[in-house]
Design a protein around this motif. Structure first.
Motif, short mmCIF file in Angstrom:
data_model
loop_
_atom_site.label_atom_id
_atom_site.label_comp_id
_atom_site.label_asym_id
_atom_site.label_seq_id
_atom_site.Cartn_x
_atom_site.Cartn_y
_atom_site.Cartn_z
N LEU A 60 0.92 -1.19 0.05
CA LEU A 60 0.03 -0.14 0.02
C LEU A 60 0.80 1.36 0.10
CD1 LEU A 60 -2.53 -0.95 2.67
CD2 LEU A 60 -2.77 -1.57 0.40
N GLN A 61 0.46 2.26 -0.83
CA GLN A 61 1.20 3.41 -0.96
C GLN A 61 0.56 4.53 0.24
OE1 GLN A 61 1.22 5.09 -4.82
NE2 GLN A 61 2.17 3.06 -5.78
N LEU A 62 1.59 5.18 0.74
CA LEU A 62 1.08 6.18 1.59
C LEU A 62 0.24 7.20 0.95
CD1 LEU A 62 4.47 7.20 3.59
CD2 LEU A 62 2.84 5.48 4.23
N ASN A 63 -0.76 7.44 1.84
CA ASN A 63 -1.64 8.83 1.38
C ASN A 63 -2.55 8.16 0.35
OD1 ASN A 63 -0.91 10.52 3.73
ND2 ASN A 63 1.00 10.94 2.36
N ARG A 64 -2.74 7.17 0.10
CA ARG A 64 -3.70 6.56 -0.96
C ARG A 64 -4.96 5.79 -0.31
NH1 ARG A 64 -4.00 8.98 -4.98
NH2 ARG A 64 -5.29 7.41 -6.12
N PHE A 65 -5.96 5.82 -0.68
CA PHE A 65 -6.98 5.27 0.02
C PHE A 65 -7.31 3.80 -0.83
CE2 PHE A 65 -7.66 9.40 1.12
CZ PHE A 65 -8.64 9.42 2.12
N TYR A 66 -7.41 2.74 -0.06
CA TYR A 66 -7.82 1.11 -0.43
C TYR A 66 -8.96 0.63 0.17
CZ TYR A 66 -2.81 1.89 -2.09
OH TYR A 66 -1.78 2.22 -2.81
N LEU A 67 -9.63 -0.36 -0.50
CA LEU A 67 -10.70 -1.33 0.07
C LEU A 67 -9.93 -2.50 0.00
CD1 LEU A 67 -13.62 -0.38 -2.13
CD2 LEU A 67 -13.23 0.12 0.40
N GLU B 109 -15.75 -8.05 6.15
CA GLU B 109 -16.29 -7.05 5.18
C GLU B 109 -14.78 -6.28 4.45
OE1 GLU B 109 -19.43 -4.48 6.20
OE2 GLU B 109 -20.53 -6.24 7.46
N LEU B 110 -15.22 -5.52 3.55
CA LEU B 110 -13.99 -4.72 3.08
C LEU B 110 -13.97 -3.34 3.96
CD1 LEU B 110 -14.79 -4.58 -0.83
CD2 LEU B 110 -13.15 -5.79 0.19
N GLN B 111 -12.78 -2.99 4.12
CA GLN B 111 -12.57 -1.78 4.90
C GLN B 111 -11.84 -0.83 4.05
OE1 GLN B 111 -9.98 -3.39 7.89
NE2 GLN B 111 -11.78 -3.39 9.43
N LEU B 112 -12.35 0.70 4.15
CA LEU B 112 -11.32 1.58 3.55
C LEU B 112 -10.27 2.04 4.39
CD1 LEU B 112 -11.23 3.58 1.30
CD2 LEU B 112 -12.93 5.10 2.30
N VAL B 113 -9.13 1.77 4.17
CA VAL B 113 -7.96 2.08 4.81
C VAL B 113 -6.79 3.18 4.17
CG1 VAL B 113 -7.90 0.16 5.97
CG2 VAL B 113 -6.63 0.27 3.91
#
Length: 96
Positions: free
Chosen positions: A7-14, A22-26
């Motif tokens: 995961l890249q910093l300051n990006r949003f991922y499900l 469940e999917l989480q937004l991180v």
């Protein structure tokens, strides 16, 4: 298998950490040599947690685009109601 290091910093991922969850937004916001600080965005609250970079993720379902992030923030800023401006309101706004 993907990990938090993917995961890249300051990006949003499900993401899904474990099967049957469940999917989480991180959003990864900070990293050290071996760990990453992650903001968890949920419906009612935002929390943070640390994960080792090598901690496995079951799946990275999606990375949100800038437009999707803006849309997400708009939905939660309006309490879940998407407000559309009418032509009359837009004209009134333009006159100000």
């Amino acid at each position: 298998m993907p990990t938090y290091a993917n995961l890249q910093l300051n990006r949003f991922y499900l993401v899904q950490e474990n099967e049957n969850e469940e999917l989480q937004l991180v959003q990864p916001v900070m990293e050290t040599a071996n760990a990453v600080l992650v903001f968890l965005h949920s419906d009612n609250a935002h929390t943070s947690f640390w994960r080792k970079k090598n901690a496995p993720l079951l799946e990275i379902a999606d990375e949100l685009s800038d437009e999707q992030i803006t849309e997400y923030e708009t939905v939660f800023a309006t309490g879940g109601e998407v407000y559309e401006i009418t032509e009359e309101e837009e004209e009134d706004w333009d006159e100000q």
